[in-house]
Design a protein around this motif. Structure first.
Motif, PDB file in Angstrom:
ATOM      1  N   GLU A 116       3.934  -2.634  41.476  1.00  0.00           N
ATOM      2  CA  GLU A 116       5.294  -2.924  41.025  1.00  0.00           C
ATOM      3  C   GLU A 116       5.297  -2.957  39.510  1.00  0.00           C
ATOM      4  OE1 GLU A 116       8.452  -6.647  40.968  1.00  0.00           O
ATOM      5  OE2 GLU A 116       6.488  -6.895  41.885  1.00  0.00           O
ATOM      6  N   ILE A 117       6.228  -2.226  38.909  1.00  0.00           N
ATOM      7  CA  ILE A 117       6.377  -2.252  37.463  1.00  0.00           C
ATOM      8  C   ILE A 117       7.165  -3.506  37.097  1.00  0.00           C
ATOM      9  CG2 ILE A 117       7.287  -1.067  35.432  1.00  0.00           C
ATOM     10  CD1 ILE A 117       5.003   0.418  36.930  1.00  0.00           C
ATOM     11  N   ILE A 118       6.586  -4.346  36.244  1.00  0.00           N
ATOM     12  CA  ILE A 118       7.249  -5.570  35.799  1.00  0.00           C
ATOM     13  C   ILE A 118       8.092  -5.290  34.566  1.00  0.00           C
ATOM     14  CG2 ILE A 118       6.870  -7.903  34.910  1.00  0.00           C
ATOM     15  CD1 ILE A 118       4.310  -7.932  36.678  1.00  0.00           C
ATOM     16  N   SER A 119       7.494  -4.594  33.590  1.00  0.00           N
ATOM     17  CA  SER A 119       8.248  -4.259  32.385  1.00  0.00           C
ATOM     18  C   SER A 119       7.597  -3.077  31.685  1.00  0.00           C
ATOM     19  CB  SER A 119       8.326  -5.458  31.430  1.00  0.00           C
ATOM     20  OG  SER A 119       7.034  -5.816  30.990  1.00  0.00           O
ATOM     21  N   ILE A 120       8.396  -2.451  30.838  1.00  0.00           N
ATOM     22  CA  ILE A 120       7.934  -1.311  30.050  1.00  0.00           C
ATOM     23  C   ILE A 120       8.425  -1.512  28.623  1.00  0.00           C
ATOM     24  CG2 ILE A 120       8.096   1.181  29.700  1.00  0.00           C
ATOM     25  CD1 ILE A 120       8.568   1.474  32.699  1.00  0.00           C
ATOM     26  N   ALA A 121       7.532  -1.293  27.669  1.00  0.00           N
ATOM     27  CA  ALA A 121       7.898  -1.367  26.253  1.00  0.00           C
ATOM     28  C   ALA A 121       7.433  -0.084  25.584  1.00  0.00           C
ATOM     29  CB  ALA A 121       7.254  -2.578  25.593  1.00  0.00           C
ATOM     30  N   ASN A 160       5.189   6.794  20.057  1.00  0.00           N
ATOM     31  CA  ASN A 160       4.393   7.463  21.086  1.00  0.00           C
ATOM     32  C   ASN A 160       3.582   6.504  21.944  1.00  0.00           C
ATOM     33  OD1 ASN A 160       5.234  10.075  20.521  1.00  0.00           O
ATOM     34  ND2 ASN A 160       3.739  10.297  18.871  1.00  0.00           N
ATOM     35  N   ASP A 161       3.734   5.207  21.737  1.00  0.00           N
ATOM     36  CA  ASP A 161       3.021   4.208  22.525  1.00  0.00           C
ATOM     37  C   ASP A 161       3.947   3.620  23.577  1.00  0.00           C
ATOM     38  OD1 ASP A 161       0.273   3.550  21.138  1.00  0.00           O
ATOM     39  OD2 ASP A 161       1.741   3.866  19.535  1.00  0.00           O
ATOM     40  N   VAL A 162       3.466   3.564  24.809  1.00  0.00           N
ATOM     41  CA  VAL A 162       4.220   2.966  25.906  1.00  0.00           C
ATOM     42  C   VAL A 162       3.302   1.994  26.623  1.00  0.00           C
ATOM     43  CG1 VAL A 162       5.511   3.378  28.034  1.00  0.00           C
ATOM     44  CG2 VAL A 162       5.602   5.055  26.186  1.00  0.00           C
ATOM     45  N   LEU A 163       3.755   0.748  26.759  1.00  0.00           N
ATOM     46  CA  LEU A 163       3.012  -0.266  27.508  1.00  0.00           C
ATOM     47  C   LEU A 163       3.735  -0.525  28.819  1.00  0.00           C
ATOM     48  CD1 LEU A 163       2.157  -2.821  24.694  1.00  0.00           C
ATOM     49  CD2 LEU A 163       0.629  -1.167  25.764  1.00  0.00           C
ATOM     50  N   VAL A 164       2.984  -0.513  29.905  1.00  0.00           N
ATOM     51  CA  VAL A 164       3.533  -0.769  31.229  1.00  0.00           C
ATOM     52  C   VAL A 164       2.818  -1.987  31.798  1.00  0.00           C
ATOM     53  CG1 VAL A 164       3.899   0.147  33.554  1.00  0.00           C
ATOM     54  CG2 VAL A 164       3.974   1.691  31.577  1.00  0.00           C
ATOM     55  N   HIS A 165       3.576  -3.059  32.035  1.00  0.00           N
ATOM     56  CA  HIS A 165       3.052  -4.284  32.649  1.00  0.00           C
ATOM     57  C   HIS A 165       3.313  -4.158  34.145  1.00  0.00           C
ATOM     58  CE1 HIS A 165       3.517  -8.935  33.073  1.00  0.00           C
ATOM     59  NE2 HIS A 165       2.389  -8.498  33.617  1.00  0.00           N
ATOM     60  N   TRP A 166       2.272  -4.311  34.978  1.00  0.00           N
ATOM     61  CA  TRP A 166       2.399  -4.081  36.408  1.00  0.00           C
ATOM     62  C   TRP A 166       1.782  -5.202  37.233  1.00  0.00           C
ATOM     63  CZ3 TRP A 166      -2.601  -4.012  37.914  1.00  0.00           C
ATOM     64  CH2 TRP A 166      -3.561  -3.452  37.044  1.00  0.00           C
ATOM     65  N   HIS A 167       2.151  -5.211  38.500  1.00  0.00           N
ATOM     66  CA  HIS A 167       1.594  -6.130  39.498  1.00  0.00           C
ATOM     67  C   HIS A 167       1.078  -5.269  40.641  1.00  0.00           C
ATOM     68  CE1 HIS A 167       1.978  -8.662  43.163  1.00  0.00           C
ATOM     69  NE2 HIS A 167       1.253  -9.452  42.397  1.00  0.00           N
ATOM     70  N   LEU A 168      -0.201  -5.415  40.963  1.00  0.00           N
ATOM     71  CA  LEU A 168      -0.849  -4.630  41.999  1.00  0.00           C
ATOM     72  C   LEU A 168      -1.255  -5.549  43.135  1.00  0.00           C
ATOM     73  CD1 LEU A 168      -3.587  -1.991  41.565  1.00  0.00           C
ATOM     74  CD2 LEU A 168      -4.123  -4.008  42.897  1.00  0.00           C
ATOM     75  N   SER A 169      -1.118  -5.072  44.360  1.00  0.00           N
ATOM     76  CA  SER A 169      -1.644  -5.825  45.504  1.00  0.00           C
ATOM     77  C   SER A 169      -2.179  -4.855  46.537  1.00  0.00           C
ATOM     78  CB  SER A 169      -0.565  -6.732  46.105  1.00  0.00           C
ATOM     79  OG  SER A 169       0.492  -5.962  46.620  1.00  0.00           O
ATOM     80  N   HIS A 188      -7.673  -9.958  50.254  1.00  0.00           N
ATOM     81  CA  HIS A 188      -6.416  -9.557  49.623  1.00  0.00           C
ATOM     82  C   HIS A 188      -6.574  -9.613  48.105  1.00  0.00           C
ATOM     83  CE1 HIS A 188      -2.137  -8.898  49.249  1.00  0.00           C
ATOM     84  NE2 HIS A 188      -2.096  -9.873  48.359  1.00  0.00           N
ATOM     85  N   ILE A 189      -6.069  -8.584  47.424  1.00  0.00           N
ATOM     86  CA  ILE A 189      -6.097  -8.503  45.963  1.00  0.00           C
ATOM     87  C   ILE A 189      -4.665  -8.632  45.465  1.00  0.00           C
ATOM     88  CG2 ILE A 189      -6.680  -7.043  43.979  1.00  0.00           C
ATOM     89  CD1 ILE A 189      -9.065  -7.902  45.726  1.00  0.00           C
ATOM     90  N   ASP A 190      -4.483  -9.435  44.432  1.00  0.00           N
ATOM     91  CA  ASP A 190      -3.158  -9.661  43.853  1.00  0.00           C
ATOM     92  C   ASP A 190      -3.356  -9.857  42.349  1.00  0.00           C
ATOM     93  OD1 ASP A 190      -0.341 -10.054  44.270  1.00  0.00           O
ATOM     94  OD2 ASP A 190      -0.671 -12.159  43.764  1.00  0.00           O
ATOM     95  N   LEU A 191      -3.144  -8.797  41.569  1.00  0.00           N
ATOM     96  CA  LEU A 191      -3.451  -8.822  40.137  1.00  0.00           C
ATOM     97  C   LEU A 191      -2.286  -8.326  39.307  1.00  0.00           C
ATOM     98  CD1 LEU A 191      -6.894  -6.992  40.196  1.00  0.00           C
ATOM     99  CD2 LEU A 191      -6.550  -9.427  39.832  1.00  0.00           C
ATOM    100  N   GLU A 192      -2.241  -8.785  38.068  1.00  0.00           N
ATOM    101  CA  GLU A 192      -1.358  -8.208  37.062  1.00  0.00           C
ATOM    102  C   GLU A 192      -2.222  -7.553  36.003  1.00  0.00           C
ATOM    103  OE1 GLU A 192       1.646 -10.638  35.317  1.00  0.00           O
ATOM    104  OE2 GLU A 192       2.492 -11.173  37.267  1.00  0.00           O
ATOM    105  N   GLY A 193      -1.686  -6.523  35.397  1.00  0.00           N
ATOM    106  CA  GLY A 193      -2.403  -5.848  34.338  1.00  0.00           C
ATOM    107  C   GLY A 193      -1.441  -4.994  33.534  1.00  0.00           C
TER     108      GLY A 193
END
Length: 193
Positions: free
Chosen positions: A93-98, A102-111, A127-132
């Motif tokens: 799941e994409i939480i946010s994008i900045a 030319n730089d793009v940061l994508v904050h995500w939640h993976l499970s 079960h794995i539940d991480l943000e990165g």
């Protein structure tokens, strides 16, 4: 959002995240990433004469993951094949994008569930539940660098490779490590004969 299980057809993300978080800036960044991460072969079929530039992009593209760096689409696709095989019920799941230039940061939640070997660690069924986050660098509309980061200690704790933080086992492990470190410092300080 469901992560793609075919790493070769979608190099990285599907970017169809929750539309309740519908900001124009995020959608522009999403569009740029979606287009930039399309496999080079797909783009070269649509633009005659671009095969040489596609080859140059493939050689320059690299992704730095916590467990190593991949160069070119083939290595990156192989890495994601390993991820998709190792994690059942993979979702991202994409939480946010900045975006800045030319730089793009994508904050995500993976499970998902750890069902296959990943980074040399055999399946645990846990079960794995991480943000990165991913840091993409674009050049002429193409991704040339992608750096992926997440909390590796949290991953290790979730699969029980490391004990839970502040548990008895965690305190014992840290005490043993600290004792070993102190002994190492004492040995290095001892004058040579």
């Amino acid at each position: 959002m469901q992560g793609s299980r075919d790493a070769r057809s979608h190099l990285y993300f599907d970017f169809d995240h929750d539309h309740d978080h519908d900001h124009d800036h995020d959608r522009t960044a999403e569009r740029r990433i979606r287009n930039a991460t399309r496999p080079v072969g797909d783009r070269s079929r649509r633009r005659p004469g671009s095969r040489q530039s596609a080859h140059v992009l493939d050689r320059r593209l690299h992704c730095a993951f916590p467990y190593g760096t991949c160069h070119g689409y083939a290595e990156i696709a192989a890495y994601f094949e390993e991820v998709f095989v190792a994690l059942a019920d993979f979702t991202l799941e994409i939480i946010s994008i900045a975006e800045a230039g030319n730089d793009v940061l994508v904050h995500w939640h993976l499970s998902g569930r750890h069902v296959g070997t990943f980074a040399g660690i055999a399946a645990t069924g846990r079960h794995i539940d991480l943000e990165g986050f991913d840091h993409f660098i674009l050049e002429n509309g193409h991704v040339v660098t992608n750096t992926v980061r997440y909390d590796q200690m949290e991953f290790a704790r979730q699969i029980k490779l490391l004990p839970a933080d502040r548990s008895f086992a965690d305190r014992a492990l840290k005490a043993a490590f600290n004792a070993t470190t102190r002994v190492g410092h004492l040995v290095r300080r001892r004058p040579s004969r």
